[in-house]
Design a protein around this motif. Structure first.
Motif, PDB file in Angstrom:
ATOM      1  N   MET A   1       0.857  -1.183   0.000  1.00 20.21           N
ATOM      2  CA  MET A   1       0.000   0.000   0.000  1.00 20.21           C
ATOM      3  C   MET A   1       0.892   1.230   0.000  1.00 20.21           C
ATOM      4  SD  MET A   1      -3.308   1.060   2.176  1.00 20.21           S
ATOM      5  CE  MET A   1      -3.894  -0.519   1.773  1.00 20.21           C
ATOM      6  N   SER A   2       0.488   2.210  -0.757  1.00 21.48           N
ATOM      7  CA  SER A   2       1.307   3.409  -0.886  1.00 21.48           C
ATOM      8  C   SER A   2       0.640   4.610  -0.223  1.00 21.48           C
ATOM      9  CB  SER A   2       1.544   3.719  -2.364  1.00 21.48           C
ATOM     10  OG  SER A   2       0.340   4.163  -2.951  1.00 21.48           O
ATOM     11  N   LEU A   3       1.453   5.623   0.005  1.00 24.58           N
ATOM     12  CA  LEU A   3       0.922   6.858   0.565  1.00 24.58           C
ATOM     13  C   LEU A   3       0.022   7.579  -0.432  1.00 24.58           C
ATOM     14  CD1 LEU A   3       3.903   8.318   2.625  1.00 24.58           C
ATOM     15  CD2 LEU A   3       1.853   7.199   3.464  1.00 24.58           C
ATOM     16  N   GLU A   4       0.121   7.198  -1.718  1.00 21.91           N
ATOM     17  CA  GLU A   4      -0.762   7.795  -2.725  1.00 21.91           C
ATOM     18  C   GLU A   4      -2.227   7.478  -2.418  1.00 21.91           C
ATOM     19  OE1 GLU A   4       0.754   6.229  -6.381  1.00 21.91           O
ATOM     20  OE2 GLU A   4       2.381   7.688  -6.453  1.00 21.91           O
ATOM     21  N   LYS A   5      -2.484   6.285  -1.903  1.00 20.33           N
ATOM     22  CA  LYS A   5      -3.860   5.908  -1.551  1.00 20.33           C
ATOM     23  C   LYS A   5      -4.359   6.789  -0.407  1.00 20.33           C
ATOM     24  CE  LYS A   5      -6.884   2.065  -0.512  1.00 20.33           C
ATOM     25  NZ  LYS A   5      -7.037   0.625  -0.330  1.00 20.33           N
ATOM     26  N   VAL A   6      -3.482   7.068   0.549  1.00 21.12           N
ATOM     27  CA  VAL A   6      -3.852   7.942   1.667  1.00 21.12           C
ATOM     28  C   VAL A   6      -4.089   9.356   1.147  1.00 21.12           C
ATOM     29  CG1 VAL A   6      -3.218   8.788   3.949  1.00 21.12           C
ATOM     30  CG2 VAL A   6      -2.417   6.549   3.209  1.00 21.12           C
ATOM     31  N   GLU A   7      -3.200   9.825   0.296  1.00 25.33           N
ATOM     32  CA  GLU A   7      -3.347  11.164  -0.272  1.00 25.33           C
ATOM     33  C   GLU A   7      -4.678  11.283  -1.020  1.00 25.33           C
ATOM     34  OE1 GLU A   7      -0.670  14.363  -2.703  1.00 25.33           O
ATOM     35  OE2 GLU A   7      -0.489  12.261  -3.300  1.00 25.33           O
TER      36      GLU A   7
ATOM     37  N   THR B   1      -9.713  15.212  12.779  1.00 24.88           N
ATOM     38  CA  THR B   1     -10.012  14.689  14.110  1.00 24.88           C
ATOM     39  C   THR B   1      -9.576  13.227  14.152  1.00 24.88           C
ATOM     40  OG1 THR B   1     -12.229  13.907  13.548  1.00 24.88           O
ATOM     41  CG2 THR B   1     -12.034  16.184  14.395  1.00 24.88           C
ATOM     42  N   CYS B   2      -9.330  12.759  15.334  1.00 21.84           N
ATOM     43  CA  CYS B   2      -8.942  11.370  15.518  1.00 21.84           C
ATOM     44  C   CYS B   2     -10.045  10.448  14.982  1.00 21.84           C
ATOM     45  CB  CYS B   2      -8.689  11.115  17.002  1.00 21.84           C
ATOM     46  SG  CYS B   2      -7.862   9.564  17.354  1.00 21.84           S
ATOM     47  N   ALA B   3     -11.280  10.779  15.271  1.00 27.57           N
ATOM     48  CA  ALA B   3     -12.403   9.958  14.805  1.00 27.57           C
ATOM     49  C   ALA B   3     -12.449   9.917  13.277  1.00 27.57           C
ATOM     50  CB  ALA B   3     -13.715  10.491  15.366  1.00 27.57           C
ATOM     51  N   LYS B   4     -12.187  11.048  12.620  1.00 23.23           N
ATOM     52  CA  LYS B   4     -12.194  11.093  11.158  1.00 23.23           C
ATOM     53  C   LYS B   4     -11.046  10.269  10.588  1.00 23.23           C
ATOM     54  CE  LYS B   4     -13.754  12.649   7.204  1.00 23.23           C
ATOM     55  NZ  LYS B   4     -15.082  12.320   6.703  1.00 23.23           N
ATOM     56  N   ALA B   5      -9.909  10.289  11.241  1.00 25.63           N
ATOM     57  CA  ALA B   5      -8.772   9.479  10.795  1.00 25.63           C
ATOM     58  C   ALA B   5      -9.143   7.996  10.821  1.00 25.63           C
ATOM     59  CB  ALA B   5      -7.554   9.744  11.676  1.00 25.63           C
ATOM     60  N   HIS B   6      -9.803   7.577  11.891  1.00 26.91           N
ATOM     61  CA  HIS B   6     -10.239   6.175  11.987  1.00 26.91           C
ATOM     62  C   HIS B   6     -11.309   5.864  10.939  1.00 26.91           C
ATOM     63  CE1 HIS B   6      -8.124   4.499  15.479  1.00 26.91           C
ATOM     64  NE2 HIS B   6      -8.026   5.770  15.836  1.00 26.91           N
ATOM     65  N   GLU B   7     -12.187   6.815  10.697  1.00 28.68           N
ATOM     66  CA  GLU B   7     -13.233   6.634   9.685  1.00 28.68           C
ATOM     67  C   GLU B   7     -12.607   6.457   8.295  1.00 28.68           C
ATOM     68  OE1 GLU B   7     -16.279   9.614   7.517  1.00 28.68           O
ATOM     69  OE2 GLU B   7     -16.455   9.591   9.708  1.00 28.68           O
ATOM     70  N   ILE B   8     -11.628   7.274   7.965  1.00 28.82           N
ATOM     71  CA  ILE B   8     -10.936   7.166   6.685  1.00 28.82           C
ATOM     72  C   ILE B   8     -10.216   5.831   6.588  1.00 28.82           C
ATOM     73  CG2 ILE B   8      -8.973   8.075   5.354  1.00 28.82           C
ATOM     74  CD1 ILE B   8      -9.931  10.896   6.176  1.00 28.82           C
ATOM     75  N   SER B   9      -9.582   5.427   7.669  1.00 27.96           N
ATOM     76  CA  SER B   9      -8.882   4.150   7.700  1.00 27.96           C
ATOM     77  C   SER B   9      -9.821   3.002   7.338  1.00 27.96           C
ATOM     78  CB  SER B   9      -8.285   3.926   9.092  1.00 27.96           C
ATOM     79  OG  SER B   9      -7.746   2.632   9.204  1.00 27.96           O
ATOM     80  N   GLU B  10     -10.993   2.992   7.940  1.00 26.54           N
ATOM     81  CA  GLU B  10     -11.966   1.924   7.674  1.00 26.54           C
ATOM     82  C   GLU B  10     -12.585   2.056   6.285  1.00 26.54           C
ATOM     83  OE1 GLU B  10     -14.816   1.264  10.789  1.00 26.54           O
ATOM     84  OE2 GLU B  10     -13.287   1.685  12.317  1.00 26.54           O
ATOM     85  N   LYS B  11     -13.000   3.257   5.924  1.00 23.19           N
ATOM     86  CA  LYS B  11     -13.697   3.493   4.659  1.00 23.19           C
ATOM     87  C   LYS B  11     -12.836   3.144   3.446  1.00 23.19           C
ATOM     88  CE  LYS B  11     -16.140   7.204   2.173  1.00 23.19           C
ATOM     89  NZ  LYS B  11     -16.586   8.606   2.273  1.00 23.19           N
ATOM     90  N   TYR B  12     -11.542   3.475   3.515  1.00 26.99           N
ATOM     91  CA  TYR B  12     -10.650   3.266   2.378  1.00 26.99           C
ATOM     92  C   TYR B  12      -9.706   2.075   2.569  1.00 26.99           C
ATOM     93  CZ  TYR B  12     -12.329   7.831   0.890  1.00 26.99           C
ATOM     94  OH  TYR B  12     -13.127   8.882   0.497  1.00 26.99           O
ATOM     95  N   ALA B  13      -9.916   1.294   3.625  1.00 30.89           N
ATOM     96  CA  ALA B  13      -9.093   0.104   3.917  1.00 30.89           C
ATOM     97  C   ALA B  13      -7.601   0.446   3.959  1.00 30.89           C
ATOM     98  CB  ALA B  13      -9.375  -1.006   2.908  1.00 30.89           C
ATOM     99  N   ILE B  14      -7.301   1.486   4.734  1.00 33.30           N
ATOM    100  CA  ILE B  14      -5.928   1.948   4.911  1.00 33.30           C
ATOM    101  C   ILE B  14      -5.570   1.739   6.385  1.00 33.30           C
ATOM    102  CG2 ILE B  14      -4.390   3.934   4.823  1.00 33.30           C
ATOM    103  CD1 ILE B  14      -6.415   5.184   2.807  1.00 33.30           C
ATOM    104  N   PRO B  15      -4.448   1.089   6.681  1.00 33.45           N
ATOM    105  CA  PRO B  15      -4.054   0.927   8.087  1.00 33.45           C
ATOM    106  C   PRO B  15      -3.964   2.286   8.791  1.00 33.45           C
ATOM    107  CG  PRO B  15      -2.667  -0.413   6.662  1.00 33.45           C
ATOM    108  CD  PRO B  15      -3.491   0.480   5.768  1.00 33.45           C
TER     109      PRO B  15
ATOM    110  N   MET C   1      -0.721   4.112   8.698  1.00 31.83           N
ATOM    111  CA  MET C   1      -0.398   4.853   7.475  1.00 31.83           C
ATOM    112  C   MET C   1      -1.077   6.212   7.465  1.00 31.83           C
ATOM    113  SD  MET C   1      -0.124   2.262   4.282  1.00 31.83           S
ATOM    114  CE  MET C   1       0.647   3.536   3.312  1.00 31.83           C
ATOM    115  N   VAL C   2      -2.301   6.276   7.977  1.00 36.39           N
ATOM    116  CA  VAL C   2      -2.998   7.554   8.080  1.00 36.39           C
ATOM    117  C   VAL C   2      -2.203   8.477   8.998  1.00 36.39           C
ATOM    118  CG1 VAL C   2      -5.108   8.708   8.853  1.00 36.39           C
ATOM    119  CG2 VAL C   2      -5.273   6.547   7.594  1.00 36.39           C
ATOM    120  N   GLY C   3      -1.761   7.952  10.133  1.00 31.82           N
ATOM    121  CA  GLY C   3      -0.957   8.739  11.070  1.00 31.82           C
ATOM    122  C   GLY C   3       0.361   9.183  10.479  1.00 31.82           C
ATOM    123  N   ASN C   4       1.030   8.285   9.762  1.00 28.04           N
ATOM    124  CA  ASN C   4       2.302   8.641   9.126  1.00 28.04           C
ATOM    125  C   ASN C   4       2.102   9.737   8.090  1.00 28.04           C
ATOM    126  OD1 ASN C   4       3.744   6.780  10.631  1.00 28.04           O
ATOM    127  ND2 ASN C   4       3.675   5.205   9.051  1.00 28.04           N
ATOM    128  N   TYR C   5       1.029   9.632   7.322  1.00 31.32           N
ATOM    129  CA  TYR C   5       0.736  10.659   6.316  1.00 31.32           C
ATOM    130  C   TYR C   5       0.533  12.012   7.000  1.00 31.32           C
ATOM    131  CZ  TYR C   5      -1.322  13.043   2.335  1.00 31.32           C
ATOM    132  OH  TYR C   5      -1.569  13.934   1.318  1.00 31.32           O
TER     133      TYR C   5
END
Length: 67
Positions: free
Chosen positions: A1-7, A20-34, A37-41
């Motif tokens: 998985m690449s940072l391009e998917k997070v971007e 927000t922390c909650a939005k980060a978790h929501e994005i993680s689940e919605k886009y199947a991104i660990p 990786m969201v935190g690193n981005y």
């Protein structure tokens, strides 16, 4: 998985400077991104995490139990 998917996910969600922390978790689940990786981005792109569910990014100094 690449940072391009997070971007791409952040662009779709309109996240540019803070999240927000909650939005980060929501994005993680919605886009199947660990969540790590969201935190690193966020770290690499200076995106501030707001309303952390653990209180890690509140800006307040925390003391260890021994202090």
């Amino acid at each position: 998985m690449s940072l391009e998917k997070v971007e791409d996910a952040f662009l779709r969600e309109g996240i540019t400077t803070e999240i927000t922390c909650a939005k980060a978790h929501e994005i993680s689940e919605k886009y199947a991104i660990p969540i790590t990786m969201v935190g690193n981005y966020c770290n690499v792109h200076n995106i501030k995490v707001q309303a952390c569910m653990l209180g890690c990014f509140s800006g307040k100094k925390h003391h260890s139990p021994k202090e």
